[in-house]
Design a protein around this motif. Structure first.
Motif, mmCIF file in Angstrom:
data_model
loop_
_atom_site.group_PDB
_atom_site.id
_atom_site.type_symbol
_atom_site.label_atom_id
_atom_site.label_comp_id
_atom_site.label_asym_id
_atom_site.label_seq_id
_atom_site.Cartn_x
_atom_site.Cartn_y
_atom_site.Cartn_z
ATOM 1 N N SER A 10 -6.419 59.455 25.206
ATOM 2 C CA SER A 10 -5.639 58.226 25.028
ATOM 3 C C SER A 10 -4.169 58.522 24.705
ATOM 4 N N HIS A 11 -3.919 59.580 23.889
ATOM 5 C CA HIS A 11 -2.539 59.878 23.505
ATOM 6 C C HIS A 11 -2.071 61.210 24.060
ATOM 7 N N GLY A 12 -2.788 61.693 25.087
ATOM 8 C CA GLY A 12 -2.368 62.913 25.782
ATOM 9 C C GLY A 12 -1.305 62.563 26.824
ATOM 10 N N ARG A 39 -2.607 44.264 35.578
ATOM 11 C CA ARG A 39 -3.522 43.146 35.261
ATOM 12 C C ARG A 39 -4.396 43.541 34.078
ATOM 13 N N ARG A 40 -4.832 44.799 34.038
ATOM 14 C CA ARG A 40 -5.672 45.276 32.936
ATOM 15 C C ARG A 40 -4.909 45.294 31.618
ATOM 16 N N GLN A 41 -3.601 45.459 31.689
ATOM 17 C CA GLN A 41 -2.813 45.541 30.450
ATOM 18 C C GLN A 41 -2.581 44.190 29.804
ATOM 19 N N GLY A 45 -4.373 38.648 22.979
ATOM 20 C CA GLY A 45 -5.252 39.406 22.086
ATOM 21 C C GLY A 45 -5.146 40.908 22.291
ATOM 22 N N ARG A 46 -4.289 41.342 23.230
ATOM 23 C CA ARG A 46 -4.087 42.781 23.415
ATOM 24 C C ARG A 46 -3.226 43.316 22.273
ATOM 25 N N GLY A 47 -3.378 44.617 21.990
ATOM 26 C CA GLY A 47 -2.678 45.207 20.844
ATOM 27 C C GLY A 47 -1.297 45.737 21.193
ATOM 28 N N LYS A 48 -0.675 46.383 20.206
ATOM 29 C CA LYS A 48 0.730 46.820 20.355
ATOM 30 C C LYS A 48 0.886 47.949 21.380
ATOM 31 N N ARG A 49 -0.191 48.714 21.611
ATOM 32 C CA ARG A 49 -0.082 49.819 22.578
ATOM 33 C C ARG A 49 0.339 49.315 23.958
ATOM 34 N N MET A 50 -0.116 48.122 24.282
ATOM 35 C CA MET A 50 0.183 47.594 25.616
ATOM 36 C C MET A 50 1.661 47.246 25.778
ATOM 37 N N ARG A 51 2.392 47.167 24.624
ATOM 38 C CA ARG A 51 3.836 46.942 24.721
ATOM 39 C C ARG A 51 4.565 48.256 24.972
ATOM 40 N N GLY A 99 -18.790 50.453 14.252
ATOM 41 C CA GLY A 99 -18.698 49.842 15.571
ATOM 42 C C GLY A 99 -18.001 50.716 16.598
ATOM 43 N N HIS A 100 -17.296 51.759 16.145
ATOM 44 C CA HIS A 100 -16.638 52.702 17.050
ATOM 45 C C HIS A 100 -17.511 53.950 17.197
ATOM 46 N N ALA A 101 -17.121 54.830 18.123
ATOM 47 C CA ALA A 101 -17.865 56.079 18.336
ATOM 48 C C ALA A 101 -17.527 57.136 17.282
ATOM 49 N N ARG A 120 -10.915 60.358 23.393
ATOM 50 C CA ARG A 120 -11.629 60.144 24.658
ATOM 51 C C ARG A 120 -12.504 58.887 24.633
ATOM 52 N N SER A 121 -12.969 58.502 23.432
ATOM 53 C CA SER A 121 -13.832 57.311 23.388
ATOM 54 C C SER A 121 -13.012 56.024 23.520
ATOM 55 N N SER A 122 -11.701 56.124 23.353
ATOM 56 C CA SER A 122 -10.841 54.937 23.465
ATOM 57 C C SER A 122 -10.974 54.268 24.822
ATOM 58 N N ALA A 123 -10.868 52.956 24.782
ATOM 59 C CA ALA A 123 -10.927 52.183 26.031
ATOM 60 C C ALA A 123 -9.705 52.418 26.916
ATOM 61 N N ARG A 124 -8.804 53.246 26.474
ATOM 62 C CA ARG A 124 -7.679 53.640 27.341
ATOM 63 C C ARG A 124 -8.208 54.261 28.643
ATOM 64 N N GLU A 125 -9.360 54.910 28.555
ATOM 65 C CA GLU A 125 -9.969 55.555 29.740
ATOM 66 C C GLU A 125 -10.190 54.554 30.872
ATOM 67 N N PRO A 301 -17.341 41.669 19.856
ATOM 68 C CA PRO A 301 -15.976 41.591 19.324
ATOM 69 C C PRO A 301 -15.449 43.008 19.068
ATOM 70 N N ILE A 302 -14.147 43.193 19.260
ATOM 71 C CA ILE A 302 -13.523 44.511 18.998
ATOM 72 C C ILE A 302 -13.919 45.000 17.600
ATOM 73 N N SER A 303 -14.198 46.288 17.507
ATOM 74 C CA SER A 303 -14.767 46.829 16.257
ATOM 75 C C SER A 303 -13.745 47.010 15.130
ATOM 76 N N ARG A 326 -4.128 50.557 14.553
ATOM 77 C CA ARG A 326 -3.646 49.682 15.640
ATOM 78 C C ARG A 326 -4.766 49.413 16.645
ATOM 79 N N SER A 327 -4.958 48.159 17.004
ATOM 80 C CA SER A 327 -6.064 47.840 17.907
ATOM 81 C C SER A 327 -5.799 46.532 18.635
ATOM 82 N N ASP A 328 -6.672 46.240 19.584
ATOM 83 C CA ASP A 328 -6.645 44.924 20.218
ATOM 84 C C ASP A 328 -7.425 43.943 19.339
HETATM 85 C C1 EPS Z 1 -6.230 50.892 25.055
HETATM 86 C C2 EPS Z 1 -5.424 51.739 24.372
HETATM 87 C C3 EPS Z 1 -5.684 52.021 22.958
HETATM 88 C C4 EPS Z 1 -6.274 50.796 22.261
HETATM 89 C C5 EPS Z 1 -7.436 50.191 22.991
HETATM 90 C C6 EPS Z 1 -7.388 50.232 24.454
HETATM 91 O O1 EPS Z 1 -4.452 52.375 22.411
HETATM 92 P P1 EPS Z 1 -4.191 52.842 20.884
HETATM 93 O O2 EPS Z 1 -5.439 53.476 20.385
HETATM 94 O O3 EPS Z 1 -3.049 53.820 21.042
HETATM 95 O O4 EPS Z 1 -3.776 51.607 20.164
HETATM 96 O O5 EPS Z 1 -5.283 49.798 22.192
HETATM 97 O O6 EPS Z 1 -8.611 50.834 22.606
HETATM 98 C C7 EPS Z 1 -9.615 50.151 22.053
HETATM 99 C C8 EPS Z 1 -9.652 48.855 21.939
HETATM 100 C C9 EPS Z 1 -10.733 50.938 21.606
HETATM 101 O O7 EPS Z 1 -11.616 50.383 20.971
HETATM 102 O O8 EPS Z 1 -10.735 52.117 21.875
HETATM 103 C C10 EPS Z 1 -6.023 50.577 26.474
HETATM 104 O O9 EPS Z 1 -5.177 51.195 27.170
HETATM 105 O O10 EPS Z 1 -6.752 49.693 26.969
#
Ligand code: EPS
Length: 377
Positions: A10-12, A39-41, A45-51, A99-101, A120-125, A301-303, A326-328
């Protein structure tokens, strides 16, 4: 066979996806892949990472002068957030978030920092899967097959009307911040997300995927793992946060009479055999029946909660609160886009299994010959 693999943290530096089995001679539109990534971004309700991210597909293999050559197609998506992470010394994360891995990954892989699980468990995949899913959609378009999705429910707010994807409905869904086909229900869903966030909570919901144009005869009842419904359900279950899948009216039909749920068969001179209704969701006996394929993904719901649950410090073994990172707040709108991708990949594999040639031309000749044969029966 069409298959794919993804890699990347996710942060590589980047995510990578490879899709194999797309025949030679298909024009591949790289920008259309980026459109799906964006579209996926989106979604309320999306978190700050998407910015931070502006996901862009860089096609690095398998395409020559914009056309596939039958070799594996590789796609790279750079992580802009990598610049903020590289070289940083960070404290080890030792409190698993319920609720997370986090806990299961830490124990299973013998790691000593939960961050190594999260990477790797992040939904960034799912960005990588969306990219190869977009390639699959371009392949499916050659057969007149389209994959849509929309939001049916967020928390307690539902949109229950059956949806037919006309261009107008498509525009309505794509312009809704929660990907719902109705403006006033969109507003209610947004209010629901806001209320949950105010209370330090999160919301799940349901996304529906609709496949149009799939021919009769994909999948098979001859072996358990060749059933189209089993393969589609497995693909949807592989999307993070999905805890249940429904095909057609699968859930309600389990409490109905058989006479209410089985789709009568009809025949029209022009269209051939048709099912008069579609409670089955387009699949019978593990085989597509030519009707729309209807699938519903149920997201938990998001964990990560603002109002944290109990956890344990893995070093001291003492009870503590889970940390907030930080999360969605709600990923149902984005989850629908990811489900479109994984569904497109399964349908593309099924098409390739039945009609697959090494070139697009060969595959289309096989496809049209089969359609002619079915119509003549
Ligand atoms: C995500 C990127 C992640 C999370 C999110 C999905 O970015 P960060 O961990 O840097 O904030 O925002 O991951 C999850 C919701 C999760 O549960 O893993 C993305 O690109 O979709």
């Amino acid at each position: 066979m069409i298959r794919y693999l993804t890699a990347g943290e996710s942060h590589g530096p980047a995510l990578t996806a490879i899709i194999e089995g797309i025949p030679a001679g298909m024009k591949l539109d790289g920008e259309a892949i980026t459109v799906d990534l964006r579209r996926r971004q989106m979604g309320y309700g999306r978190g700050k990472r998407m910015r931070i991210e502006r996901d862009t597909a860089i096609v690095t293999a398998g395409v020559w002068d914009g056309v596939t050559i039958g070799s594996p197609i590789a796609i790279l998506i750079q992580n802009k957030d990598w610049a903020n992470w590289k070289g940083q010394r960070r404290e080890k994360k030792l409190i698993p978030r319920p609720g997370h891995a986090d806990l299961v990954g830490y124990l299973k892989y013998g790691l000593d920092d939960i961050q190594e699980v999260i990477e790797r468990s992040s939904a960034r995949e799912t960005a990588a899967r969306t990219a190869v899913g977009s390639v699959a959609r371009q392949y499916l378009a050659r057969f007149g097959i389209k994959v849509y999705s929309h939001t049916r429910r967020i928390g307690g707010v539902a949109y229950d009307t059956p949806v037919r994807f006309t261009p107008k409905v498509f525009r309505e869904v794509e312009s809704s911040h929660v990907r719902c086909a109705d403006k006033s229900i969109t507003r209610e869903m947004i209010k629901g997300i806001d209320r949950a966030v105010e209370q330090g909570d999160t919301l799940g919901g349901t996304a529906e995927v609709i496949v149009t144009g799939a021919p009769i005869g994909l999948g098979s009842y001859t072996q358990w793992n060749r059933r189209a419904d089993a393969r589609l359900a497995a693909a949807i279950m592989s999307v993070p946060s999905v805890k249940a899948v429904e095909i057609g009216d699968g859930i309600t039909s389990s409490s109905s009479f058989g006479s209410d749920v089985h789709d009568p068969i009809g025949y029209e001179k022009k269209g051939g055999y048709r099912h008069v209704s579609n409670h089955a969701g387009g699949i019978i006996g593990g085989i597509t029946n030519g009707e729309e394929i209807l699938l519903r993904a149920y997201f938990k719901p998001i964990s990560t909660l603002g109002k944290p649950l109990d956890s344990v410090n893995l070093k001291t073994k003492r009870k503590t609160f889970a940390p907030y990172v930080r999360s969605d707040m709600c990923i149902v709108p984005a989850g629908g886009v990811v489900c479109e991708a994984v569904v497109a990949l399964v349908i593309a594999d099924l098409i390739s299994e039945k009609f697959g040639g090494d070139s697009m031309r060969e595959t289309l000749v096989n496809y049209h010959a089969y359609l002619k044969y079915v119509r003549a029966r």
